[in-house]
Scaffold this motif. Structure first.
Motif, PDB file in Angstrom:
ATOM      1  N   LEU A 166       0.853  -1.260  -0.072  1.00 28.25           N
ATOM      2  CA  LEU A 166       0.001   0.013  -0.076  1.00 28.25           C
ATOM      3  C   LEU A 166       0.748   1.265   0.123  1.00 28.25           C
ATOM      4  O   LEU A 166       0.421   2.455  -0.195  1.00 28.25           O
ATOM      5  CB  LEU A 166      -0.842  -0.170   1.091  1.00 28.25           C
ATOM      6  CG  LEU A 166      -1.907  -1.146   1.246  1.00 28.25           C
ATOM      7  CD1 LEU A 166      -2.798  -0.994   2.752  1.00 28.25           C
ATOM      8  CD2 LEU A 166      -2.670  -1.313   0.114  1.00 28.25           C
ATOM      9  N   GLY A 167       2.018   0.970   0.255  1.00 32.61           N
ATOM     10  CA  GLY A 167       2.910   2.277   0.372  1.00 32.61           C
ATOM     11  C   GLY A 167       3.274   3.061   1.334  1.00 32.61           C
ATOM     12  O   GLY A 167       3.135   4.393   1.351  1.00 32.61           O
ATOM     13  N   TYR A 168       3.005   2.514   2.561  1.00 31.05           N
ATOM     14  CA  TYR A 168       3.312   3.146   4.001  1.00 31.05           C
ATOM     15  C   TYR A 168       4.126   2.713   4.748  1.00 31.05           C
ATOM     16  O   TYR A 168       4.469   1.575   4.893  1.00 31.05           O
ATOM     17  CB  TYR A 168       1.789   3.110   4.438  1.00 31.05           C
ATOM     18  CG  TYR A 168       0.632   3.603   4.050  1.00 31.05           C
ATOM     19  CD1 TYR A 168       0.417   5.222   3.778  1.00 31.05           C
ATOM     20  CD2 TYR A 168      -0.575   2.953   3.551  1.00 31.05           C
ATOM     21  CE1 TYR A 168      -0.620   5.626   3.123  1.00 31.05           C
ATOM     22  CE2 TYR A 168      -1.558   3.792   3.016  1.00 31.05           C
ATOM     23  CZ  TYR A 168      -1.583   5.030   2.670  1.00 31.05           C
ATOM     24  OH  TYR A 168      -2.716   5.645   2.073  1.00 31.05           O
ATOM     25  N   ASP A 169       4.746   3.599   5.423  1.00 32.99           N
ATOM     26  CA  ASP A 169       5.613   3.411   6.721  1.00 32.99           C
ATOM     27  C   ASP A 169       4.588   3.375   7.891  1.00 32.99           C
ATOM     28  O   ASP A 169       3.930   4.727   7.864  1.00 32.99           O
ATOM     29  CB  ASP A 169       6.683   4.219   6.984  1.00 32.99           C
ATOM     30  CG  ASP A 169       8.225   3.379   6.400  1.00 32.99           C
ATOM     31  OD1 ASP A 169       8.014   2.358   6.877  1.00 32.99           O
ATOM     32  OD2 ASP A 169       9.034   4.319   6.236  1.00 32.99           O
ATOM     33  N   ILE A 170       4.308   2.572   8.669  1.00 31.40           N
ATOM     34  CA  ILE A 170       3.321   2.985   9.640  1.00 31.40           C
ATOM     35  C   ILE A 170       4.048   2.577  11.076  1.00 31.40           C
ATOM     36  O   ILE A 170       4.838   1.659  11.254  1.00 31.40           O
ATOM     37  CB  ILE A 170       2.172   1.642   9.531  1.00 31.40           C
ATOM     38  CG1 ILE A 170       1.556   1.646   8.276  1.00 31.40           C
ATOM     39  CG2 ILE A 170       1.232   1.955  10.614  1.00 31.40           C
ATOM     40  CD1 ILE A 170       0.818   0.414   7.828  1.00 31.40           C
ATOM     41  N   PHE A 171       3.664   3.568  12.018  1.00 32.49           N
ATOM     42  CA  PHE A 171       4.128   3.475  13.472  1.00 32.49           C
ATOM     43  C   PHE A 171       3.255   3.011  14.066  1.00 32.49           C
ATOM     44  O   PHE A 171       2.360   3.873  14.431  1.00 32.49           O
ATOM     45  CB  PHE A 171       4.959   4.458  13.740  1.00 32.49           C
ATOM     46  CG  PHE A 171       6.076   5.138  12.844  1.00 32.49           C
ATOM     47  CD1 PHE A 171       7.512   4.424  13.352  1.00 32.49           C
ATOM     48  CD2 PHE A 171       6.186   5.606  11.749  1.00 32.49           C
ATOM     49  CE1 PHE A 171       8.596   4.611  12.412  1.00 32.49           C
ATOM     50  CE2 PHE A 171       7.196   5.883  10.869  1.00 32.49           C
ATOM     51  CZ  PHE A 171       8.239   5.404  11.387  1.00 32.49           C
ATOM     52  N   LYS A 196       8.113   6.870  -0.660  1.00 33.14           N
ATOM     53  CA  LYS A 196       8.531   7.237  -1.432  1.00 33.14           C
ATOM     54  C   LYS A 196       8.944   6.311  -2.577  1.00 33.14           C
ATOM     55  O   LYS A 196       9.314   5.282  -2.444  1.00 33.14           O
ATOM     56  CB  LYS A 196       9.974   8.389  -1.406  1.00 33.14           C
ATOM     57  CG  LYS A 196       9.782   9.471  -0.450  1.00 33.14           C
ATOM     58  CD  LYS A 196      10.987  10.313  -0.337  1.00 33.14           C
ATOM     59  CE  LYS A 196      10.776  11.515   0.386  1.00 33.14           C
ATOM     60  NZ  LYS A 196      11.848  12.110   0.829  1.00 33.14           N
ATOM     61  N   GLY A 197       8.569   6.620  -3.778  1.00 30.18           N
ATOM     62  CA  GLY A 197       8.797   5.477  -4.978  1.00 30.18           C
ATOM     63  C   GLY A 197       8.410   6.301  -6.256  1.00 30.18           C
ATOM     64  O   GLY A 197       7.854   7.307  -6.654  1.00 30.18           O
ATOM     65  N   ASN A 198       8.750   5.601  -7.608  1.00 31.87           N
ATOM     66  CA  ASN A 198       8.907   5.973  -8.691  1.00 31.87           C
ATOM     67  C   ASN A 198       7.257   6.105  -9.267  1.00 31.87           C
ATOM     68  O   ASN A 198       6.407   5.707  -8.580  1.00 31.87           O
ATOM     69  CB  ASN A 198       9.712   5.252  -9.701  1.00 31.87           C
ATOM     70  CG  ASN A 198       9.349   3.886  -9.628  1.00 31.87           C
ATOM     71  OD1 ASN A 198       8.265   3.286  -9.492  1.00 31.87           O
ATOM     72  ND2 ASN A 198      10.470   3.005  -9.761  1.00 31.87           N
ATOM     73  N   LYS A 199       7.063   6.565 -10.467  1.00 34.48           N
ATOM     74  CA  LYS A 199       5.759   6.558 -10.795  1.00 34.48           C
ATOM     75  C   LYS A 199       5.094   5.179 -11.127  1.00 34.48           C
ATOM     76  O   LYS A 199       3.835   4.973 -10.629  1.00 34.48           O
ATOM     77  CB  LYS A 199       5.559   7.075 -12.449  1.00 34.48           C
ATOM     78  CG  LYS A 199       6.118   8.728 -12.425  1.00 34.48           C
ATOM     79  CD  LYS A 199       5.891   9.200 -13.680  1.00 34.48           C
ATOM     80  CE  LYS A 199       6.032  10.632 -13.861  1.00 34.48           C
ATOM     81  NZ  LYS A 199       6.035  11.230 -15.184  1.00 34.48           N
ATOM     82  N   ASN A 200       5.849   4.202 -11.466  1.00 32.74           N
ATOM     83  CA  ASN A 200       5.562   2.867 -11.487  1.00 32.74           C
ATOM     84  C   ASN A 200       4.735   2.241 -10.080  1.00 32.74           C
ATOM     85  O   ASN A 200       3.807   1.725  -9.832  1.00 32.74           O
ATOM     86  CB  ASN A 200       6.289   1.856 -12.055  1.00 32.74           C
ATOM     87  CG  ASN A 200       6.423   1.852 -13.668  1.00 32.74           C
ATOM     88  OD1 ASN A 200       5.384   2.375 -14.160  1.00 32.74           O
ATOM     89  ND2 ASN A 200       7.680   1.478 -14.052  1.00 32.74           N
ATOM     90  N   LYS A 201       5.686   2.653  -9.052  1.00 36.89           N
ATOM     91  CA  LYS A 201       5.287   2.108  -7.738  1.00 36.89           C
ATOM     92  C   LYS A 201       4.088   2.784  -7.409  1.00 36.89           C
ATOM     93  O   LYS A 201       3.122   2.436  -6.627  1.00 36.89           O
ATOM     94  CB  LYS A 201       6.551   2.388  -6.629  1.00 36.89           C
ATOM     95  CG  LYS A 201       7.540   1.382  -6.597  1.00 36.89           C
ATOM     96  CD  LYS A 201       8.473   1.428  -5.652  1.00 36.89           C
ATOM     97  CE  LYS A 201       9.298   0.251  -5.540  1.00 36.89           C
ATOM     98  NZ  LYS A 201      10.434   0.425  -4.493  1.00 36.89           N
ATOM     99  N   GLN A 202       4.222   4.381  -7.347  1.00 32.75           N
ATOM    100  CA  GLN A 202       3.071   5.162  -7.201  1.00 32.75           C
ATOM    101  C   GLN A 202       1.526   4.582  -7.684  1.00 32.75           C
ATOM    102  O   GLN A 202       0.635   4.562  -6.987  1.00 32.75           O
ATOM    103  CB  GLN A 202       3.150   6.625  -7.609  1.00 32.75           C
ATOM    104  CG  GLN A 202       4.271   7.275  -6.829  1.00 32.75           C
ATOM    105  CD  GLN A 202       3.819   7.625  -5.414  1.00 32.75           C
ATOM    106  OE1 GLN A 202       3.132   7.567  -4.874  1.00 32.75           O
ATOM    107  NE2 GLN A 202       5.176   7.932  -4.620  1.00 32.75           N
ATOM    108  N   LYS A 203       1.644   4.422  -8.941  1.00 31.81           N
ATOM    109  CA  LYS A 203       0.578   3.722  -9.654  1.00 31.81           C
ATOM    110  C   LYS A 203       0.097   2.389  -9.055  1.00 31.81           C
ATOM    111  O   LYS A 203      -1.113   2.309  -8.638  1.00 31.81           O
ATOM    112  CB  LYS A 203       0.740   3.511 -11.219  1.00 31.81           C
ATOM    113  CG  LYS A 203      -0.467   3.199 -11.998  1.00 31.81           C
ATOM    114  CD  LYS A 203       0.111   2.740 -13.454  1.00 31.81           C
ATOM    115  CE  LYS A 203      -0.896   2.449 -14.323  1.00 31.81           C
ATOM    116  NZ  LYS A 203      -0.791   2.096 -15.584  1.00 31.81           N
ATOM    117  N   LYS A 204       0.972   1.416  -8.509  1.00 29.95           N
ATOM    118  CA  LYS A 204       0.729   0.280  -7.966  1.00 29.95           C
ATOM    119  C   LYS A 204       0.029   0.531  -6.508  1.00 29.95           C
ATOM    120  O   LYS A 204      -0.914  -0.016  -6.196  1.00 29.95           O
ATOM    121  CB  LYS A 204       1.882  -0.682  -7.947  1.00 29.95           C
ATOM    122  CG  LYS A 204       1.482  -1.770  -7.023  1.00 29.95           C
ATOM    123  CD  LYS A 204       2.833  -2.849  -6.853  1.00 29.95           C
ATOM    124  CE  LYS A 204       3.552  -1.921  -5.499  1.00 29.95           C
ATOM    125  NZ  LYS A 204       4.650  -2.843  -5.026  1.00 29.95           N
TER     126      LYS A 204
END
Length: 403
Positions: A166-171, A196-204
């Motif tokens: 999901l693209g999160y660092d969670i504390f 943080k990630g490139n366009k492909n990661k952000q899209k995923k």
């Protein structure tokens, strides 16, 4: 596996407020203290003067102040009554870990096993869980009460969970975790940071976040508040749960086991017994019936409207219904992992996602952000008990932004 899954959080929307405050320890300003709104992406750390500044949407919140080695501060506040900077004083944490927990850590095999159980029941076993890691597992300690079959977990500092699905660092500030019989309960405070990630990661990540949101409890609760549950793909059925009278009682099962333990005859449980000829046959018949479910669910009302279970009272929205709810989400099927989680079940194709809501209170307040004021008021079964923390999104996530 059944589970209670809850956030300690209060939320209501409108404009914005500049929230200011200062943190002290021993009458001295404390820097680098984490300050955040629970279960959101809104947070900061105090500067060298112990000060923090947050832009928040007007509403009712729970502010969390957290720093390693100090007691977590929970502060509920309403921006409509906020008129001056907030001031907090930290207290040192006193960890008292008994010998059982400490020894569990020293016994690597036991700790590894407990950690695997914790990960499975907290993070989950879904596809998203495969992309989740606990970055600091060494802060966890476990205790197993063998007499009552209860596993509990404690963390001496917030868990750092990286969710690359999901693209999160969670504390996650874990306050309670226990597994007792078939019930898993956990409680804590969450602060989300976007990876943080490139366009492909952000899209995923956008695609996966939308998938995690669709069909979730939050999605369902938001839809019934808007009276749009059917339009958004939910079918709501009502059912009653009754004891299965065909299943033997515990007393009957105990007597049957005792009877068989006295026998010197080789037992054949696969043998068909139409009419018992002796006490051994009778005991075998009883034990075969032990596989029957303890309870049977009877559907008695289909496709009910959101308005049938939502009630307004004193400017509050309540969820209230008789017996139990069966929620089916029509736009997604079950994951393969959910189908295979019971190795003894017969192979089958994926069904639509279906979950049960079992109420533990007469009625409960529901907030516009799709959460309950007291999440302990309900118990979730089936698919919602499968989608665990790996599917968690911050409550300020808006699906339209990731569509």
């Amino acid at each position: 596996m059944l589970f209670f899954f809850f956030y300690l959080f209060f939320f209501k929307l409108s404009a914005q407020t500049n929230l200011k405050g200062k943190i002290y320890f021993d009458n001295e300003p404390k820097s680098n203290v984490t300050v955040y709104l629970n279960n959101t992406t809104t947070g900061t750390i105090t500067n060298k003067n112990g000060e923090f500044n947050l832009e928040v949407k007007n509403g009712v919140y729970q502010l969390i102040i957290s720093h390693i080695g100090f007691q977590t501060i929970k502060y509920n506040f309403d921006t409509s009554t906020y008129t001056k900077p907030l001031v907090f004083s930290l207290l040192e944490e006193e960890f008292v870990l008994d010998e059982v927990i400490i020894n569990g850590k020293e016994n690597n095999d036991e700790w590894e096993y407990s950690f695997s159980v914790f990960f499975r029941e907290f993070i989950g076993t879904s596809e998203f869980s495969k992309f989740c890691t606990i970055q600091n597992p060494d802060v966890l300690f476990f205790e197993f009460d063998s007499e009552n079959n209860i596993l509990t977990a404690e963390a001496i500092e917030p868990l750092h969970i990286k969710n690359e699905a999901l693209g999160y660092d969670i504390f996650y500030d874990l306050k309670h975790f226990s597994i007792e019989k078939k019930f898993t309960k956990y409680l804590g405070y969450s602060y989300f940071k976007e990876l943080k990630g490139n366009k492909n990661k952000q899209k995923k990540w956008r695609k996966n976040r939308l998938k995690a949101y669709n069909g979730s409890q939050v999605h369902f609760y938001k839809s019934i508040i808007k009276n749009s549950s059917k339009k958004e793909g939910f079918v709501i059925n009502q059912f009653v749960r009754k004891k299965n009278n065909d299943r033997p009682s515990q007393e009957e099962l105990s007597k049957a086991r005792k009877e068989l333990s006295k026998s010197n005859v080789a037992l054949n449980f696969s043998r068909k017994i139409d009419k018992p000829k002796n006490s051994i046959d009778s005991a075998l018949v009883i034990l075969k019936k032990a596989k029957l479910p303890k309870y049977i669910d009877y559907l008695y009302k289909s496709e009910i409207a959101s308005s049938d279970i939502i009630h307004k009272e004193n400017n509050q929205t309540y969820l209230q219904f008789d017996n139990n709810l069966r929620i089916t989400y029509l736009r997604e099927k079950e994951e393969k992992g959910y189908i295979l989680r019971n190795p003894f079940s017969k192979p089958r194709k994926a069904f639509l996602q279906a979950s049960n809501i079992i109420p533990l209170a007469e009625k409960f307040i529901i907030y516009p952000k799709g959460i309950l004021a007291n999440p302990l008021d309900v118990l979730y079964e089936e698919y919602w008990s499968y989608e665990k923390f790996a599917h968690s999104l911050p409550l300020d996530y808006e699906p339209n932004n990731d569509d």
